[in-house]
Design an enzyme around this catalytic site. Sequence first.
Site, mmCIF file in Angstrom:
data_model
loop_
_atom_site.group_PDB
_atom_site.id
_atom_site.type_symbol
_atom_site.label_atom_id
_atom_site.label_comp_id
_atom_site.label_asym_id
_atom_site.label_seq_id
_atom_site.Cartn_x
_atom_site.Cartn_y
_atom_site.Cartn_z
ATOM 1 N N LYS A 59 83.114 94.878 -16.000
ATOM 2 C CA LYS A 59 83.392 94.844 -17.440
ATOM 3 C C LYS A 59 84.844 95.228 -17.758
ATOM 4 C CE LYS A 59 78.558 95.742 -18.747
ATOM 5 N NZ LYS A 59 77.674 96.431 -19.718
ATOM 6 N N ASN A 73 80.267 100.782 -19.536
ATOM 7 C CA ASN A 73 79.571 101.257 -18.332
ATOM 8 C C ASN A 73 79.926 100.470 -17.066
ATOM 9 O OD1 ASN A 73 78.116 98.965 -18.925
ATOM 10 N ND2 ASN A 73 76.100 99.904 -18.709
ATOM 11 N N HIS A 103 77.794 95.039 -15.074
ATOM 12 C CA HIS A 103 76.487 94.477 -15.428
ATOM 13 C C HIS A 103 75.893 93.863 -14.172
ATOM 14 C CE1 HIS A 103 73.360 92.060 -17.338
ATOM 15 N NE2 HIS A 103 73.751 91.092 -16.532
ATOM 16 N N TYR A 108 74.317 87.569 -23.734
ATOM 17 C CA TYR A 108 73.456 88.713 -24.077
ATOM 18 C C TYR A 108 72.434 88.362 -25.159
ATOM 19 C CZ TYR A 108 76.149 92.100 -21.310
ATOM 20 O OH TYR A 108 76.724 92.824 -20.295
ATOM 21 N N GLU A 112 71.499 83.674 -15.378
ATOM 22 C CA GLU A 112 72.854 84.203 -15.582
ATOM 23 C C GLU A 112 73.879 83.501 -14.688
ATOM 24 O OE1 GLU A 112 71.453 88.604 -17.157
ATOM 25 O OE2 GLU A 112 72.583 88.486 -15.293
HETATM 26 P P1 CMP Z 1 74.216 95.714 -19.421
HETATM 27 O O1 CMP Z 1 73.546 95.844 -18.099
HETATM 28 O O2 CMP Z 1 75.472 94.921 -19.438
HETATM 29 O O3 CMP Z 1 73.189 95.076 -20.473
HETATM 30 C C1 CMP Z 1 73.305 95.295 -21.872
HETATM 31 C C2 CMP Z 1 74.297 96.370 -22.199
HETATM 32 O O4 CMP Z 1 74.176 96.946 -23.481
HETATM 33 C C3 CMP Z 1 74.120 97.538 -21.245
HETATM 34 O O5 CMP Z 1 74.559 97.180 -19.960
HETATM 35 C C4 CMP Z 1 74.924 98.628 -21.973
HETATM 36 O O6 CMP Z 1 76.301 98.599 -21.606
HETATM 37 C C5 CMP Z 1 74.821 98.219 -23.444
HETATM 38 N N1 CMP Z 1 74.042 99.201 -24.225
HETATM 39 C C6 CMP Z 1 74.517 99.927 -25.262
HETATM 40 N N2 CMP Z 1 73.548 100.710 -25.769
HETATM 41 C C7 CMP Z 1 72.428 100.490 -25.016
HETATM 42 C C8 CMP Z 1 71.103 101.011 -25.061
HETATM 43 N N3 CMP Z 1 70.717 101.920 -25.948
HETATM 44 N N4 CMP Z 1 70.214 100.544 -24.137
HETATM 45 C C9 CMP Z 1 70.578 99.607 -23.224
HETATM 46 N N5 CMP Z 1 71.825 99.076 -23.154
HETATM 47 C C10 CMP Z 1 72.745 99.517 -24.044
#
Ligand code: CMP
Length: 140
Positions: A10, A113, A116, A50, A127
Amino acid sequence: ALERTISIIKPDAVAKNVIGEIYSRFEKAGLKVVAAKMKHLSRKEAEGFYAVHRERPFFNALVEFMTSGPVMIQVLEGEGAVLKNRELMGATNPKDAAPGTIRADFAESIDANAVHGSDSLENAAIEIAYFFSTTELCPR
Ligand code: CMP
């Protein structure tokens, strides 16, 4: 079984200049990069990727963040690649991520974070097809 999964480094981790460190974790775990591209996602691309989260309260922030800078997208191949990649990443919230995982080491928050990864083999196929044409994938 031999599987393929999507990994996205990311914008936060790309900005931190840790693409190589993250790739090295994939390689040490026996995962091979079989396709890769760097891309600055448009709003449409991020929203489409998403789409399953469209109704979640964090959707707008997620799209905003994922379009804030370039991402590195790769297809990883290996035995049990989907789960292996998820183990390397650690929990979605870096506060809950086990020590030594990518998110524990490089991520700042649940939004920023670092990575992904596909959560199932079924979603991995969807995906991969979202970002790569078959001719862009190394043959098995
Ligand atoms: P990712 O695996 O990319 O999939 C969706 C993303 O939404 C997740 O990682 C997080 O970075 C983001 N996100 C933000 N808030 C939440 C939440 N409460 N629960 C899950 N994903 C979240």
